[in-house]
Design a protein around this motif. Structure first.
Motif, short mmCIF file in Angstrom:
data_model
loop_
_atom_site.label_atom_id
_atom_site.label_comp_id
_atom_site.label_asym_id
_atom_site.label_seq_id
_atom_site.Cartn_x
_atom_site.Cartn_y
_atom_site.Cartn_z
N UNK A 1 0.84 -1.21 0.00
CA UNK A 1 0.00 0.00 0.00
C UNK A 1 0.88 1.25 0.00
N UNK A 2 1.96 1.24 0.80
CA UNK A 2 2.86 2.40 0.83
C UNK A 2 3.49 2.61 -0.55
N UNK A 3 3.88 1.52 -1.23
CA UNK A 3 4.50 1.59 -2.56
C UNK A 3 3.54 2.20 -3.57
N UNK A 4 2.28 1.84 -3.52
CA UNK A 4 1.32 2.37 -4.48
C UNK A 4 1.15 3.89 -4.28
N UNK A 5 1.12 4.33 -3.04
CA UNK A 5 0.99 5.78 -2.79
C UNK A 5 2.20 6.53 -3.30
N UNK A 6 3.40 6.01 -3.03
CA UNK A 6 4.63 6.66 -3.51
C UNK A 6 4.69 6.67 -5.03
N UNK A 7 4.23 5.62 -5.65
CA UNK A 7 4.28 5.55 -7.12
C UNK A 7 3.40 6.60 -7.75
N UNK A 8 2.22 6.82 -7.21
CA UNK A 8 1.32 7.83 -7.75
C UNK A 8 1.93 9.23 -7.61
N UNK A 9 2.58 9.49 -6.48
CA UNK A 9 3.20 10.80 -6.27
C UNK A 9 4.34 11.02 -7.24
N UNK A 10 5.18 10.00 -7.46
CA UNK A 10 6.34 10.12 -8.37
C UNK A 10 5.86 10.31 -9.80
#
Length: 540
Positions: free
Chosen positions: A143-152
């Motif tokens: 879940x943390x990875x998905x949030x970071x990916x959207x921001x990047x």
């Protein structure tokens, strides 16, 4: 001995020098041949003996090796048996130890299997807990990875739009700079080309001036050299005017020499052609001679091989002849020995016949020729009379042979008579031996009774052990008589038997003394007259 040496000396004295030398050489050759034959026989005997010794030695060595190997085999068998027994005991003990270890390990394995089952159960429970914990953590991290990916991704889109605008501006600036630089470069190239052309014109004008100056100086020097050449040429012409006539003469000679050279050249060409023809002829002749030489060499090789074969054959024949000569020498020596032995036997037979002839009676000496010999002689005499040929006793060999027949018949008759005499003497001997045995028994009884009467019998055995010399009779070989086939064995033609002397005599007033006598003749007692088994000759 003196007479013999004197006769030999007289014989040598009567000879000439050449005959004496030939005689002595012959004697030396005979002695050398005898010595050589003896050495050959000795060497053959020693070689055969050495061969037999070597054969026996090899046989004995083989037997020794065989026995030694059999002994070693037995020792090895005993050692192997002991080793097998030791190995068997060791194997039994090791097998027992291994069985104990196996049982102990089986018990240990069963206990460890129980422990392994318990540990495995606890381990599986722990693994299940750890897996659940890791699954929860992985879900949180996803879940943390998905949030970071959207921001990047949002930031990257903004940055890419800014970079595109900046790239368009920079490209316009670079196009302006390129146009300016191109214009500046074209202007510099045109200026440099104009300066280059001006400099080339200046250099060309300077070089033309220098070339004109050099040309003027060269022409002046060339004119000076030409004048000097003309002056030298005039002086040379004045100097060679005296040699012109000689030059003309030499020129004519040169023409003549050239003509001769042309003629000689033609002749040389003709000679060269002839030489070429001769070379061809010589090559043909050389080839022909080479063929003949090769043919002759082949013939020579064949003749050489034939000569070698003939030499080999001659050497083989010589070796074969040498071997034949050696064999003939040995055989001749053996034949001579055999003939000498036969001659010795004949001499012994002659001596025996002479000894036997002394003991023959008048009736035995009156032998006549056999009927067959008489008939042969009469038939030959009648044939000679009919043919009118006179027989020469020196050349008539058959007559001599026929004359020998009655002598041999007489000899065999004598032999048969002697054999019959020996048989009769043997019969007499057996009869006397039986009487002697009876007398010995009677004498022994008499002596025993006499000693018993006197009270002592210790000297009986000593007296009986001492045998008189008259009882020592030589052993005579046994004869196989066939009286039916011998005419002289009939009782009508025999001599009367000699009276047998009394065995012992009793004198009055004396004690009885035994007198034993075999009464054999000297012919029976002699060892040289009877050798081996005597057989009678058959008269058909």
């Amino acid at each position: 001995m003196g007479k013999k040496g004197k006769g030999k000396g007289n014989k040598l004295a009567k000879m000439s020098e050449e005959e004496r030398a030939r005689y002595l050489q012959m004697r030396a050759d005979q002695e050398e041949e005898t010595r050589r034959r003896k050495m050959q026989l000795i060497s053959m005997y020693m070689k055969n003996k050495l061969k037999r010794e070597d054969a026996f030695g090899r046989l004995n060595m083989a037997k020794i090796n065989q026995e030694w190997r059999s002994i070693l085999r037995q020792v090895k068998i005993q050692e192997l048996r002991r080793e097998i027994v030791d190995v068997e005991t060791f194997f039994q003990e090791a097998l027992k130890r291994k069985d104990q270890v196996i049982h102990r390990l089986i018990a240990h394995i069963e206990s460890t299997e129980d422990m392994y089952a318990n540990l495995q159960q606890s381990h599986m429970e722990n693994i299940t807990k750890i897996v659940d914990t890791h699954r929860e953590r992985i879900e949180f991290l996803r879940r943390i990875y998905e949030d970071d990916k959207q921001a990047v991704l949002s930031e990257w889109e903004q940055d890419s739009a800014g970079f595109k605008d900046m790239h368009a501006q920079k490209q316009q600036q670079l196009e302006c700079v390129f146009y300016q630089l191109e214009e500046t470069t074209d202007t510099g190239i045109r200026d440099n080309h104009e300066r280059f052309l001006d400099r080339c014109e200046d250099l060309k004008s300077g070089m033309q001036l220098q070339l004109e100056q050099i040309t003027s100086r060269g022409e002046a020097r060339l004119e000076k050299l030409w004048q000097e050449y003309q002056s030298v040429l005039a002086g040379y012409c004045q100097h060679i005017e005296g040699f012109y006539s000689e030059y003309v003469d030499l020129k004519q000679r040169d023409e003549e020499a050239a003509l001769q050279i042309s003629q000689q050249t033609h002749e040389i060409e003709h000679l060269v052609d002839q030489l070429a023809n001769l070379r061809l002829v010589s090559e043909e002749f050389y080839n022909k001679q080479q063929g003949q030489v090769e043919q002759r060499q082949s013939i020579k090789q064949q003749l050489t091989e034939r000569l070698q074969e003939l030499r080999t054959c001659v050497e083989d024949e010589m070796a074969r002849d040498h071997q034949s000569f050696k064999l003939m020498s040995v055989e001749s020596y053996n034949a001579l020995e055999f003939l000498q032995e036969t001659v010795g036997k004949g001499e012994i037979l002659i001596q025996l016949s002479a000894v036997c002839a002394k003991m023959e009676t008048e009736r035995e000496r009156m032998f006549q020729l056999p009927e067959i010999s008489r008939e042969i002689i009469e038939i030959r005499e009648m044939d000679d009379q009919q043919a009118g040929v006179s027989s020469d006793p020196a050349t008539d060999l058959l007559k001599d042979e026929v004359g020998v027949v009655p002598q041999m018949d007489t000899f065999w008759r004598r032999v048969n008579n002697v054999a019959v005499d020996v048989a009769c003497l043997k019969q007499q001997k057996r009869r006397l031996e039986s009487e002697n045995a009876q007398l010995k028994a009677q004498l022994q009884d008499y002596l025993v009774n006499l000693n018993i009467a006197n009270g002592s019998n210790s000297h009986i055995h000593q007296y009986l052990a001492r045998r008189p010399k008259s009882m020592s009779v030589d052993r005579v070989s046994r004869l196989q008589l066939q009286p039916k086939q011998v005419r002289s064995a009939l009782p009508t033609g025999r001599r009367p038997q000699a009276p047998t002397p009394p065995t012992f005599h009793l004198h009055s007033g004396r004690s009885r003394v035994p007198a034993f006598e075999a009464n054999f003749t000297n012919v029976v007692r002699s060892r040289t007259l009877v050798r081996g088994r005597v057989e009678l000759a058959r008269m058909d």
